[in-house]
Design an enzyme around this catalytic site. Sequence first.
Site, PDB file in Angstrom:
ATOM      1  N   ASN A 179      13.270  19.647  30.585  1.00 44.38           N
ATOM      2  CA  ASN A 179      13.009  18.213  30.695  1.00 44.38           C
ATOM      3  C   ASN A 179      11.555  17.855  30.412  1.00 44.38           C
ATOM      4  O   ASN A 179      11.262  16.745  29.957  1.00 44.38           O
ATOM      5  CB  ASN A 179      13.429  17.699  32.075  1.00 44.38           C
ATOM      6  N   GLU A 226      17.173  27.358  34.954  1.00 42.80           N
ATOM      7  CA  GLU A 226      15.734  27.497  35.131  1.00 42.80           C
ATOM      8  C   GLU A 226      15.465  27.937  36.570  1.00 42.80           C
ATOM      9  O   GLU A 226      15.905  27.276  37.512  1.00 42.80           O
ATOM     10  CB  GLU A 226      15.033  26.167  34.856  1.00 42.80           C
ATOM     11  N   HIS A 247      17.679  25.283  38.594  1.00 40.82           N
ATOM     12  CA  HIS A 247      18.103  24.100  37.848  1.00 40.82           C
ATOM     13  C   HIS A 247      19.173  24.480  36.827  1.00 40.82           C
ATOM     14  O   HIS A 247      18.887  25.048  35.778  1.00 40.82           O
ATOM     15  CB  HIS A 247      16.910  23.447  37.148  1.00 40.82           C
ATOM     16  N   SER A 298      16.316  18.168  38.840  1.00 43.11           N
ATOM     17  CA  SER A 298      15.922  18.291  37.439  1.00 43.11           C
ATOM     18  C   SER A 298      14.521  17.771  37.184  1.00 43.11           C
ATOM     19  O   SER A 298      13.943  18.033  36.127  1.00 43.11           O
ATOM     20  CB  SER A 298      16.907  17.522  36.544  1.00 43.11           C
TER      21      SER A 298
END
Length: 318
Positions: free
Chosen positions: A222, A184, A172, A151
């Site tokens: 993130n 992702e 991800h 991540s």
Amino acid sequence: MAGVSSLRRVASSLLGRQLSARSASGTVEHVTIIGGGLMGSGIAQVAAQSEHKVTLCDTNEEILAKSIKRIEQSLARVAKKKVEGDAAQRQFVEGVMNRISTATDPCTAVAGANSDLVVEAIVENIGIKRDLFAALDKAAPAKTIFASNTSSLPIGEIASSTSRLDRFGGLHFFNPVPMMKLVEVVSINETSDDTFQTLETFGKAVGKHTVKCRDTPGFIVNRLLVPYLAESIRMAERGDASLRDIDAAMKLGAGHPMGPVELLDYVGLDTTKFILDGWYEKYPENPLYEPIPMLNDLVAQGRLGVKSGAGFFEYPKK
């Protein structure tokens, strides 16, 4: 006749190359998932549900037994929503589980299953990930594509431990994998177009909405989320607003389903600290990633969030 024989040898050679490169430009049939935790077992579940053959790997049989039980329980909940009747529900669960095997030696598993794709979902430690992929690189067939579910760690640094940079990328997923709709798909500079297309196709095949991203810190979610969460802590630390009011403001004013402080507790304060520390080490000039004393103190006290029973807020055991 010699000409025909020569043509046959050329055709055979070309066919062999096409077959060896199939997963880099075609459909993934077998996927090996390394890591039997929440993320790994979730990825294994959605892959098996979408008709892929799956090998789930971890360090010992005890962990794998827990992973299999977790998948079965999750599938039972899915079956109740999708299938009518107890017998049909059991058949649904058994059908998916029959596509999942387990192994404690990932290198042997990848080679033995002739895997098209490997997805790594182990501890967020770049040294351990690099060592794993370096070993897998020697064992896996040439066609096998590698992907990390990290991540926050740079995909390029993980991939550099292998000789297949063109067949390396990021996938991800989000927790809990069976419920969260996003994945992702991350590329490094060397990722080939065929590899990226295969990763994206796999993400869609397991029922996810795919978004494309380059290998930037935190990818999309993130990269935007962690600084937002961090600033909510800094606001409270400065005394600008209370923790409760920060959460209420973002829920009622921005329409967020959960405030940033509560979300931090659900993500895990240690996880957030780990991400920030890693980014600060790599980009010390960026104030968004600077260490936060309040966060560091809570982690040192063992107040990690929901999973420990307390973080910024208290979570009594029911």
